[in-house]
Design a protein around this motif. Structure first.
Motif, PDB file in Angstrom:
ATOM      1  N   GLY A  16       0.835  -1.190   0.000  1.00  0.00           N
ATOM      2  CA  GLY A  16       0.000   0.000   0.000  1.00  0.00           C
ATOM      3  C   GLY A  16       0.867   1.236   0.000  1.00  0.00           C
ATOM      4  N   PRO A  17       0.267   2.386   0.236  1.00  0.00           N
ATOM      5  CA  PRO A  17       1.009   3.653   0.211  1.00  0.00           C
ATOM      6  C   PRO A  17       1.726   3.926   1.536  1.00  0.00           C
ATOM      7  CG  PRO A  17      -1.313   4.088   0.541  1.00  0.00           C
ATOM      8  CD  PRO A  17      -1.181   2.608   0.366  1.00  0.00           C
ATOM      9  N   THR A  30       9.171   0.440  12.138  1.00  0.00           N
ATOM     10  CA  THR A  30       8.832  -0.424  11.012  1.00  0.00           C
ATOM     11  C   THR A  30       7.331  -0.406  10.789  1.00  0.00           C
ATOM     12  OG1 THR A  30       8.420  -2.535  12.148  1.00  0.00           O
ATOM     13  CG2 THR A  30      10.735  -1.990  11.624  1.00  0.00           C
ATOM     14  N   ALA A  31       6.954  -0.613   9.551  1.00  0.00           N
ATOM     15  CA  ALA A  31       5.556  -0.890   9.250  1.00  0.00           C
ATOM     16  C   ALA A  31       5.257  -2.283   9.788  1.00  0.00           C
ATOM     17  CB  ALA A  31       5.324  -0.841   7.741  1.00  0.00           C
ATOM     18  N   GLY A  32       3.997  -2.579  10.004  1.00  0.00           N
ATOM     19  CA  GLY A  32       3.628  -3.928  10.411  1.00  0.00           C
ATOM     20  C   GLY A  32       4.056  -4.922   9.352  1.00  0.00           C
TER      21      GLY A  32
END
Length: 128
Positions: A16-17, A30-32
């Motif tokens: 995703g964005p 961090t992103a998940g």
């Protein structure tokens, strides 16, 4: 304040964005991460243990791209689709983090992207 974004081919591309991670104020967020194999972009085969192993490998790859490792992590959040899987996730998590014990929250969620059973994000301290 300086903000930087992380992208490494050794972890799954964002679906995703968003960025794999963001650097800001001496921290790396961090992103998940879910159990996607970075080579295929698909969820790894197996159950909660295999997905948790892959999630932590993905986090490790993001950290390594910034010269960090799991010992730099100060906080994680674990999202589980089924709290009955807590024990199996926790066993893998404990093995991977060893004696290092960052703060952690674990939350039950209704669903995760593309059928994943576990998602983990991490906050790490950047070297000064």
């Amino acid at each position: 304040m300086s903000i930087g974004f992380v992208a490494t081919p050794d972890a799954p591309r964002a679906i995703g964005p968003y960025s794999q991670a963001t650097r800001a104020n001496g921290f790396l967020f961090t992103a998940g991460q879910v159990g996607f194999d970075p080579a295929t972009g698909e969820l790894v085969d197996g159950g909660i243990a295999e997905q948790t192993e892959r999630v932590i490998e993905n986090i490790r790859a993001i950290l390594a791209s910034e010269g960090l490792d799991l010992s730099s992590v100060v906080k994680t959040t674990v999202f589980l689709v089924d709290m009955a899987a807590f024990s199996a996730m926790n066993e893998v998590y404990a093995r991977e983090f060893g004696a290092h014990r960052p703060a952690r929250s674990t939350v039950a969620v209704a669903a995760l992207p593309r059928g994943a059973q576990v998602e983990i994000d991490a906050v790490a301290v950047l070297p000064s």
